[in-house]
Design a protein around this motif. Structure first.
Motif, PDB file in Angstrom:
ATOM      1  N   ARG A  53       0.844  -1.200   0.000  1.00 15.18           N
ATOM      2  CA  ARG A  53       0.000   0.000   0.000  1.00 15.18           C
ATOM      3  C   ARG A  53       0.881   1.253   0.000  1.00 15.18           C
ATOM      4  NH1 ARG A  53      -3.805  -0.730   4.964  1.00 15.18           N
ATOM      5  NH2 ARG A  53      -4.649   1.189   4.134  1.00 15.18           N
TER       6      ARG A  53
ATOM      7  N   GLY B   5      -0.834   4.641   0.725  1.00 14.94           N
ATOM      8  CA  GLY B   5      -1.165   4.976   2.111  1.00 14.94           C
ATOM      9  C   GLY B   5       0.049   5.468   2.868  1.00 14.94           C
TER      10      GLY B   5
ATOM     11  N   LEU C  97       0.972   9.005   1.721  1.00 15.70           N
ATOM     12  CA  LEU C  97       0.047   9.987   2.280  1.00 15.70           C
ATOM     13  C   LEU C  97       0.376  10.241   3.747  1.00 15.70           C
ATOM     14  CD1 LEU C  97      -2.463  11.723   2.045  1.00 15.70           C
ATOM     15  CD2 LEU C  97      -3.833   9.684   2.606  1.00 15.70           C
ATOM     16  N   ALA C  98       0.659   9.150   4.448  1.00 12.31           N
ATOM     17  CA  ALA C  98       0.999   9.308   5.865  1.00 12.31           C
ATOM     18  C   ALA C  98       2.282  10.116   6.018  1.00 12.31           C
ATOM     19  CB  ALA C  98       1.163   7.934   6.510  1.00 12.31           C
TER      20      ALA C  98
END
Lengths: 468, 342
Positions: free
Chosen positions: A22, A25, A28-29
């Motif tokens: 991922r 994800g 983005l984090a």
């Protein structure tokens, strides 16, 4: 298998997930974290960590953590270590230090240092590079900060005066540009404080109570920051080498008092006599309230399986230490009145010396079960005093220090479905002995005279961490 | 195993931020402790605070603690004795001076002065004063100044503080043209050091400033002049280290010497002295490690005021330092006390 090994397994597993499963994800984090770091930039303060350390595992190892740096305290010890893990790591704990420092055998009542410590390490991937971003915190629980401005003659335990009474807020980022090599950097945020008291009006020489004066206070807090960098080379789980750099910084307290106005003789209230139209008094005090020297620390670790050994050697460039005393400037203008103020003593260069501080720590696995792992730790460091003999007008008291630490680390693994990864509990105790030192004055009529100093520090640190 | 979702990450950060804000907002206090400012070391030079009326319920005459109905009191010297303070002092009426003794249990409330030494010997010329006393076991050694035309220093001894046996001749008789006064004696290993006021007018017809000299003796009886240890207008500097006019430039006199051990275990001499030749004489301090080279306290005087203060004698008693000195209050010359708790 020791606790470190089980942590490595978990980290390795998660790294693959993040890279292959991922990536969006994680990216983005990572961006969210970086944005948060920017938002925090104006709110930070400095650190007492040079004195006592950070975290619990690092303190238990005597501060020999530059080559390990695998928890949130890496933001202080070696930010490169932040990229080692693959789990989101949250840690929260408490740090308590009770300094019992004495002048001539009597307690000087140096302030306690106690507060919450913790941080978050966020792993991720940006542009194909694995990274770890972190925020590391130490927040005093009884004050935000403390600033004292003292004359240079006043005795004080100079390294435990303002230096330890600060919040630490650090934002760091590390990447792994090539396999086994980690590079990291961070910023620690500080605040410069300045202010001026402005008094205007007129002073009545006959009736002091009839002297209307208006006062205004202007305080200016400016953000400042200093960087830190780190390298970590970990070719295998057995050994590692790290190099950390922390830049020099100091905080200045700039205070001014300006008094302006008329001086009058109010013999006849209807027709006061103006003695001086524009009387003027300016007092400005500049004080280096906190200083941390430029530091270069080389560290390494080797894991024998039954014993982990870590060692650091740090170069602390204390020779740049500015005078931690009020540098007063007085300016008085009373027109035709022949009156002058005595100028304060000239500020003397403290003449501190650069230091090499060796640290060594060991960690021994005591028990490793399916759900419970236990390790024991011990460490030692020797910190010579950078302060020269205080034979003249200054009284910057400090002496050589021996630090002896011990600690335990508990890992609870697969305890519940909620926390399938280890829950980590670290506890450490650090005792520091400041050896007795005698300060002999050259001047037998010195106001302070000869004196002795010595002291003990009792430090406890607790840290609870979860991997997600 | 699960990887963290972006939502969980953000939730974690929000929690951390909230935790930070809560702690920061709720704990902006002054904290505990006084920041390491307790029990600071001090040489004990200042502050000496003179006692004022009302500071002691049993002493109505403060700032004076010892007075005399008819005599002017001066030159006090005190020692610890019988769990209290025993002070000897000079009492002068008209052309005659004698030495009185007075006792206190707390160092402040004194009884009535009693005669200790009256002038008897020819060389004393009807004048004895400026006593200096040292106690060795049960023996009191009392040096004093006798004589008017040619003052010299004599010695008397006593085991009870009442009956004194004096040496028939002066133990220190200066040559013609040299005036001596105000002895103060310090017991050293293997002997004694005597500090005293000296005016040497042998080399000039002009008035000379008083200096403080030192003599040494193995037994307290045979003294040999050693050297001048403090003189006017010498060694005074400003904060920059430049030589400036001394506060005591007109002369230095009436030494009150004592030998102490510094907090680092070093022997040191304290010398409390009086600026001489001024109507508003004050008390200053000089220190030394060898008793020969003295350095003035940079912010002298340490005790001063509108009235003249002179001839200080400092004693450690009851956890405090007590400075006895002569001063004038309501036109009465008596002995006052200043206290330092450092």
């Amino acid at each position: 298998m020791g606790r470190k090994d089980s942590r490595s397994e978990a980290a390795s597993s998660h790294r693959h997930r993040c890279r292959r499963g991922r990536p969006g994800g994680c990216t983005l984090a990572g961006l969210a974290t970086l944005a948060w770091l920017v938002l925090l930039a104006g709110a930070g303060q400095a650190n007492p960590l040079d004195a006592f350390g950070l975290g619990a595992r690092a303190i238990g190892l005597g501060g020999a953590f530059t080559g390990l740096a695998d928890d949130f305290s890496a933001s202080y010890y070696n930010p490169a270590g932040l990229a080692q893990g693959d789990e989101l790591r949250l840690e929260l704990g408490y740090l308590y230090s009770n300094p019992q420092l004495r002048f001539n055998g009597r307690d000087a009542n140096v302030d306690l240092v106690k507060g919450f410590q913790g941080g978050v390490i966020l792993p991720g991937e940006v542009l194909g590079l694995h990274f770890g971003a972190s925020i590391g915190l130490f927040i005093l629980d009884d004050r935000i900060t403390r600033v004292r401005s003292l004359p240079q003659r006043q005795p004080r335990f100079v390294l435990f005066d303002n230096r330890t009474q600060r919040i630490f807020v650090n934002a760091s980022l590390a990447i792994e540009p090539i396999e086994h090599l980690f590079v990291g950097g961070g910023l620690t945020f500080l605040a410069n404080t300045g202010g001026q008291l402005d008094i205007t009006g007129y002073a009545n020489l006959i009736n002091g109570l009839d002297s209307p004066l208006q006062a205004s206070v202007e305080v200016d807090i400016q953000s400042t920051r200093y960087p830190s960098f780190g390298l970590l080379f970990r070719p295998s789980d057995r050994w590692s080498v790290g190099l950390a750099y922390r830049d020099e910084f100091y905080l200045a307290l700039d205070l001014g008092t300006l008094v302006r106005g008329q001086i009058m003789l109010d013999v006849n209230p209807d027709r006061p006599i103006v003695l001086i139209e524009e009387a003027f008094f300016l007092m400005r005090s500049i004080n280096a309230t906190l200083y941390s020297p430029r530091q270069i620390v080389l560290g390494g670790s080797y894991d024998f399986g039954w014993l982990l050994v870590a060692a650091d050697l740090g170069l602390y460039l204390w020779s740049g230490f500015p005078p931690p005393a009020s540098q007063l400037t007085l300016d008085l203008d009373l027109g035709t009145l022949d009156f002058a103020v005595a100028q304060p003593d000239a500020i003397v260069d403290p003449g501190f010396s650069d230091l090499l501080i060796p640290r060594v720590g060991v960690e021994v696995p005591v028990h490793q079960g399916d759900h419970l792992g236990l390790v024991g730790r011990a460490g030692y460091f020797f910190e010579a005093s950078p302060a020269p003999e205080q034979s003249g007008s200054t009284n910057y008291a400090d002496s050589d220090k021996h630090g002896l630490s011990m600690g335990v680390g508990l890992s609870l693994e697969r305890v519940t479905e909620v926390f399938p990864k280890p829950i980590l509990l670290d506890l450490s105790f650090l005792y520091i002995r400041m050896v007795e030192r005698r300060m002999l004055k050259e001047d037998p009529a010195d106001l302070v005279g000869d004196y002795r100093i010595d002291g003990d520090f009792f430090n406890f640190s607790l840290l609870l961490g979860v991997l997600l | 195993m699960r990887s963290p979702s972006a939502g969980l990450v953000l939730l974690s950060l929000v929690c951390l931020a909230g935790w930070t804000s809560f702690l920061s907002a709720g704990c902006g206090t002054l904290g505990e402790g006084d920041g390491g400012g307790s029990n600071l070391p001090s040489r004990g030079i200042i502050p000496f605070s003179p006692l004022s009326p009302g500071d002691h319920p049993q002493v109505d005459s403060l700032p004076l603690v010892v007075t005399h109905e008819t005599a002017r009191l001066d030159e006090p010297c005190a020692v610890l004795r019988d769990d209290g303070v025993w002070m000897v002092l000079e009492a002068c009426e008209a052309e005659r001076c004698s030495i009185l003794g007075v006792v206190s249990q707390d160092g402040i409330a004194f009884g009535s002065p009693q005669p200790v030494l009256e002038p008897e010997l020819d060389w004393e010329e009807g004048w004895v004063g400026a006593p200096a006393v040292v106690q060795e076991d049960h023996l009191l050694l009392l040096w004093y100044v006798g004589g008017v035309e040619h003052p010299a220093i004599g010695l008397a001894t006593s085991e009870d503080g009442v009956q004194f046996a004096r040496e028939p001749e002066p133990v220190l008789a200066p040559p013609s043209g040299v005036w001596v006064g105000s002895p103060s004696v310090v017991r050293l290993e293997g002997g004694y050091a005597l500090f005293y006021t000296m005016v040497d007018e042998r080399a000039s017809d002009q008035p000379q400033a008083a200096v403080i000299a030192r003599a040494d003796s193995p037994d307290g009886r045979s003294w040999v002049f050693s050297e001048t240890v403090l003189q006017a207008q010498e060694g005074c500097t400003d904060p920059e280290g430049n030589l400036v006019e001394c506060w005591d430039g007109a002369g230095v006199a009436s030494p009150g010497a004592r030998l102490t051990t510094s907090s680092a275990g070093r022997r040191q001499f304290d010398l409390w002295y009086t600026s001489d030749g001024r109507a508003d004489a004050d008390i200053g301090f000089a220190g030394s490690y060898d008793g020969r080279e003295f350095s003035r306290y940079r912010l002298n005087p340490v005790v001063g005021g509108d009235e003249p203060q002179r001839a200080a004698c400092v004693l450690s008693f009851g956890g405090s330092s007590l400075m006895y000195y002569a001063t004038q209050s309501d036109r009465v010359w008596g002995i006052a006390v200043a206290r330092s708790d450092l």
